[in-house]
Design a protein around this motif. Structure first.
Motif, PDB file in Angstrom:
ATOM      1  N   PHE A 174      11.828   1.530  -8.255  1.00 24.64           N
ATOM      2  CA  PHE A 174      10.659   1.199  -7.451  1.00 24.64           C
ATOM      3  C   PHE A 174      11.015   0.195  -6.358  1.00 24.64           C
ATOM      4  N   LYS A 175      10.238   0.245  -5.314  1.00 30.14           N
ATOM      5  CA  LYS A 175      10.445  -0.642  -4.173  1.00 30.14           C
ATOM      6  C   LYS A 175       9.092  -0.853  -3.496  1.00 30.14           C
ATOM      7  N   PHE A 176       8.696  -2.111  -3.408  1.00 26.45           N
ATOM      8  CA  PHE A 176       7.400  -2.430  -2.798  1.00 26.45           C
ATOM      9  C   PHE A 176       7.588  -3.423  -1.661  1.00 26.45           C
ATOM     10  N   GLU A 177       6.818  -3.240  -0.626  1.00 29.65           N
ATOM     11  CA  GLU A 177       6.824  -4.200   0.473  1.00 29.65           C
ATOM     12  C   GLU A 177       5.416  -4.769   0.588  1.00 29.65           C
ATOM     13  N   TYR A 178       5.314  -6.073   0.373  1.00 25.18           N
ATOM     14  CA  TYR A 178       3.986  -6.701   0.322  1.00 25.18           C
ATOM     15  C   TYR A 178       3.654  -7.408   1.631  1.00 25.18           C
ATOM     16  N   GLU A 179       2.392  -7.386   1.933  1.00 18.98           N
ATOM     17  CA  GLU A 179       1.896  -8.196   3.049  1.00 18.98           C
ATOM     18  C   GLU A 179       0.613  -8.892   2.588  1.00 18.98           C
ATOM     19  N   ALA A 180       0.161  -9.825   3.395  1.00 23.75           N
ATOM     20  CA  ALA A 180      -1.008 -10.610   2.998  1.00 23.75           C
ATOM     21  C   ALA A 180      -2.220  -9.696   2.786  1.00 23.75           C
ATOM     22  N   TYR A 181      -2.970  -9.989   1.748  1.00 24.97           N
ATOM     23  CA  TYR A 181      -4.142  -9.181   1.432  1.00 24.97           C
ATOM     24  C   TYR A 181      -5.402  -9.873   1.908  1.00 24.97           C
TER      25      TYR A 181
ATOM     26  N   ILE B 117      16.042  16.671 -12.344  1.00 23.24           N
ATOM     27  CA  ILE B 117      14.695  16.619 -11.796  1.00 23.24           C
ATOM     28  C   ILE B 117      14.499  15.268 -11.114  1.00 23.24           C
ATOM     29  N   LYS B 118      14.010  15.327  -9.887  1.00 22.81           N
ATOM     30  CA  LYS B 118      13.786  14.099  -9.130  1.00 22.81           C
ATOM     31  C   LYS B 118      12.395  14.180  -8.519  1.00 22.81           C
ATOM     32  N   ALA B 119      11.692  13.078  -8.539  1.00 26.80           N
ATOM     33  CA  ALA B 119      10.364  13.061  -7.927  1.00 26.80           C
ATOM     34  C   ALA B 119      10.146  11.747  -7.210  1.00 26.80           C
ATOM     35  N   GLU B 120       9.400  11.822  -6.134  1.00 28.54           N
ATOM     36  CA  GLU B 120       9.137  10.634  -5.325  1.00 28.54           C
ATOM     37  C   GLU B 120       7.646  10.484  -5.060  1.00 28.54           C
ATOM     38  N   ASN B 121       7.209   9.245  -5.053  1.00 24.12           N
ATOM     39  CA  ASN B 121       5.820   8.930  -4.733  1.00 24.12           C
ATOM     40  C   ASN B 121       5.846   7.761  -3.753  1.00 24.12           C
ATOM     41  N   ASN B 122       5.320   7.964  -2.563  1.00 20.81           N
ATOM     42  CA  ASN B 122       5.358   6.914  -1.533  1.00 20.81           C
ATOM     43  C   ASN B 122       4.000   6.273  -1.285  1.00 20.81           C
ATOM     44  N   GLN B 123       3.071   6.471  -2.202  1.00 21.75           N
ATOM     45  CA  GLN B 123       1.720   5.932  -2.008  1.00 21.75           C
ATOM     46  C   GLN B 123       1.301   5.037  -3.152  1.00 21.75           C
ATOM     47  N   VAL B 124       2.269   4.335  -3.726  1.00 19.77           N
ATOM     48  CA  VAL B 124       1.947   3.503  -4.882  1.00 19.77           C
ATOM     49  C   VAL B 124       1.341   2.182  -4.407  1.00 19.77           C
ATOM     50  N   LEU B 125       0.313   1.746  -5.109  1.00 20.27           N
ATOM     51  CA  LEU B 125      -0.356   0.486  -4.761  1.00 20.27           C
ATOM     52  C   LEU B 125       0.098  -0.619  -5.703  1.00 20.27           C
ATOM     53  N   SER B 126       0.284  -1.819  -5.130  1.00 18.15           N
ATOM     54  CA  SER B 126       0.609  -2.955  -5.975  1.00 18.15           C
ATOM     55  C   SER B 126       0.052  -4.218  -5.360  1.00 18.15           C
ATOM     56  N   ILE B 127      -0.325  -5.147  -6.203  1.00 11.04           N
ATOM     57  CA  ILE B 127      -0.883  -6.407  -5.721  1.00 11.04           C
ATOM     58  C   ILE B 127      -0.332  -7.562  -6.555  1.00 11.04           C
ATOM     59  N   ILE B 128      -0.041  -8.665  -5.902  1.00 12.40           N
ATOM     60  CA  ILE B 128       0.414  -9.866  -6.611  1.00 12.40           C
ATOM     61  C   ILE B 128      -0.521 -11.013  -6.246  1.00 12.40           C
TER      62      ILE B 128
ATOM     63  N   ARG C  69       0.813  -1.223   0.000  1.00 14.50           N
ATOM     64  CA  ARG C  69       0.000   0.000   0.000  1.00 14.50           C
ATOM     65  C   ARG C  69       0.841   1.266   0.000  1.00 14.50           C
ATOM     66  N   GLN C  70       2.088   1.134   0.413  1.00  7.64           N
ATOM     67  CA  GLN C  70       2.950   2.321   0.428  1.00  7.64           C
ATOM     68  C   GLN C  70       4.209   2.081  -0.389  1.00  7.64           C
ATOM     69  N   GLY C  71       3.969   1.630  -1.600  1.00  4.78           N
ATOM     70  CA  GLY C  71       5.081   1.394  -2.515  1.00  4.78           C
ATOM     71  C   GLY C  71       5.768   2.693  -2.892  1.00  4.78           C
ATOM     72  N   GLN C  72       7.066   2.571  -3.110  1.00  3.65           N
ATOM     73  CA  GLN C  72       7.829   3.767  -3.462  1.00  3.65           C
ATOM     74  C   GLN C  72       8.242   3.710  -4.922  1.00  3.65           C
ATOM     75  N   VAL C  73       7.895   4.775  -5.646  1.00  3.61           N
ATOM     76  CA  VAL C  73       8.360   4.910  -7.021  1.00  3.61           C
ATOM     77  C   VAL C  73       8.999   6.276  -7.134  1.00  3.61           C
ATOM     78  N   SER C  74      10.213   6.319  -7.649  1.00  3.98           N
ATOM     79  CA  SER C  74      10.855   7.618  -7.868  1.00  3.98           C
ATOM     80  C   SER C  74      11.396   7.651  -9.286  1.00  3.98           C
ATOM     81  N   PHE C  75      11.462   8.833  -9.848  1.00  2.00           N
ATOM     82  CA  PHE C  75      12.080   8.931 -11.176  1.00  2.00           C
ATOM     83  C   PHE C  75      13.048  10.098 -11.237  1.00  2.00           C
ATOM     84  N   PHE C  76      13.982   9.975 -12.154  1.00  2.48           N
ATOM     85  CA  PHE C  76      15.059  10.960 -12.279  1.00  2.48           C
ATOM     86  C   PHE C  76      15.217  11.344 -13.735  1.00  2.48           C
TER      87      PHE C  76
END
Lengths: 180, 300
Positions: A171-178, A40-51, A25-32
């Protein structure tokens, strides 16, 4: 015969659900964007991902307006003039992690293949990712490069020097059970 | 019959599995319930053309704002280079927070010094749950420093102050098109004649249409309900183009307003909008924005 078949079908659908899904739920995506003129650098710490661990399918949803930039004006320009987040509020990725074994403890490097959609344009990507499993937690990280041109993002000629043609994305995601 | 039933179950099973595969993105859409989405950048700048827009600047941004008006005098021959008259306002405008903005400025032509506060009270929501428009409050004070004929003005310096209060109401109707209505109250310090009102009520109308990602077309008009009686005044009108380039904002406009301070251009514009000299002014505003706060650092 029919009852047996029905039983088999039901049991397989239930069995499929058994490994379940994991969510970040709080995946990190940044781009440069590196250019001699401006970085230019930008960060987003609210990326959603599901597996879905049953078929190794992965989905990512990025809210474009949640990117934070060093300069407040950059964020406004990004949303208003380049990515047009009024019209295209999200970027999405849908794909499959090839040969992913969710039962394997420790680190594994895999290829994820799928479609990345941003600014209304879809591109097929193959990204190398690192998956780390510790107990029931999965960490997925990696990076890829996106060509600005591929996503119909127009850069005015006067600002060509300020924005790189190829943007690197981490990108960096930390998953937990859904639990639905 | 048996074969039919078998077929039916196979189709059902296939449907169940395909639904499962498809809805990963839908699950994520359901996850994100609490995203507040506000209409951003109803206008790209704190001004539409000459008048204030509903927009305030972001926290920690400093605008160095230079406003120019060029016009010609009616003389047939003129020895002036390029244009006969030029008025420039130099200003520093700072975003104290994302909602509050503060600015000070001085104008060369009429010697007006001004200072203002603008506060964004209501933000327009795009998801339909909140306010359908944005609302900002604007208050300025200006000081007229030019010497005046007639000694009665010099004795009282408080008469040189004027105050403008505005309620700026705007709506981003489409991503490209925004409209603003600005009810305005002006208290002028100087009394020119006994029949002149000191308090004026006016209402402004403004809009922008984005021609491209970085260029927008803007227009503005102010209607004054109780204008000055001792001199003829007209509502200020402008058409212009705003062009945004990275940290620079360029504004080009044609207008009949000479001054750039609210009480002067709303209540005391003495020319109507037409192409006769000296009625038409060419306006050129240049803004360079400095960012005094690094948003990425502050978060950590």
């Amino acid at each position: 015969m029919n009852k047996l078949l029905l039983f088999l079908l039901i049991s397989t659908t239930f069995l499929q659900q058994d490994p379940g899904k994991i969510i970040a739920r709080q995946g990190q995506v940044s781009f440069f964007s590196y250019t001699p003129v401006e970085n230019i650098k930008a960060e987003n710490n609210q990326v959603l991902s599901i597996i879905d661990l049953s078929d190794n399918k992965i989905a990512v949803q990025i809210l474009m307006s949640a990117f934070i930039f060093e300069k407040a004006l950059m964020r406004e320009h990004f949303n208003e003039s380049y990515i047009e987040s009024d019209i295209y509020p999200k970027a999405t990725f849908e794909g499959t992690i090839i040969d992913f074994d969710p039962t394997l403890e420790g680190e594994q490097t895999r290829i994820v293949k799928g479609n990345f959609t941003m600014h209304g344009a879809t591109k097929e990507l193959e990204i190398k990712i690192k998956i780390q499993k510790q107990r029931q937690k999965f960490m997925v990280s990696g990076s890829f490069e996106a060509e600005v041109q591929d996503y119909n993002i127009k850069i005015p000629p006067l600002l060509k020097g300020n924005i790189a043609k190829i943007i690197s994305v981490d990108f960096k995601f930390e998953y937990e059970a859904y639990e639905s | 019959m048996k074969a039919k039933r078998l077929y039916f179950f196979l189709v059902l099973a296939f449907m169940v599995s395909s639904v499962k595969a498809q809805d990963l993105l839908d699950i994520l859409d359901k996850e994100r319930k609490d995203t507040l989405r506000y209409a951003e950048a109803t206008f790209k700048f704190s001004r539409i053309s000459f008048g204030h827009s509903v927009q305030t600047r972001k926290d920690g941004t400093l605008d160095v704002f230079i406003t120019n008006r060029f016009w010609n005098t009616p003389a047939d021959r003129s020895q002036s280079f390029f244009v006969d008259r030029l008025s420039t306002r130099f200003a520093l405008e700072y975003g104290v927070s994302d909602r509050l903005m503060f600015g000070v400025g001085g104008t060369t032509f009429d010697g007006r010094f001004d200072s203002f506060l603008k506060y964004k009270l209501v933000k327009q929501r795009v998801d339909g749950n909140g306010s359908p428009f944005s609302l900002s409050l604007f208050q300025n004070a200006s000081y007229f420093s030019e010497s005046l004929s007639g000694s009665r003005y010099d004795a009282i310096s408080s008469g040189r102050f004027s105050f403008t209060t505005q309620l700026l109401v705007a709506k981003k109707i489409t991503p490209k098109f925004s409209l603003q209505v600005s009810p305005t109250f002006i208290h002028r310090g100087l009394v020119y004649g006994p029949e002149d009102p000191q308090n004026h009520f006016a209402v402004g109308f403004g809009g922008r249409y984005k021609l491209g990602a970085h260029v927008s077309f803007v227009s503005e008009y102010y209607y004054v309900a109780n204008p000055l009686k001792s001199i003829d005044t007209y509502g200020p009108f402008s058409i212009g183009v705003n062009w945004e380039l990275s940290d620079v904002m360029l504004q080009f406009m044609l207008t009949n307003a000479v001054s750039t301070v609210e009480d002067a251009f709303i209540a005391q514009t003495r020319n109507n909008f037409n192409f006769k000299n000296p009625n038409l002014n060419f306006g050129f505003n240049f803004t360079y924005t400095f960012h005094l706060k690094n948003k990425l650092k502050r978060k950590k």
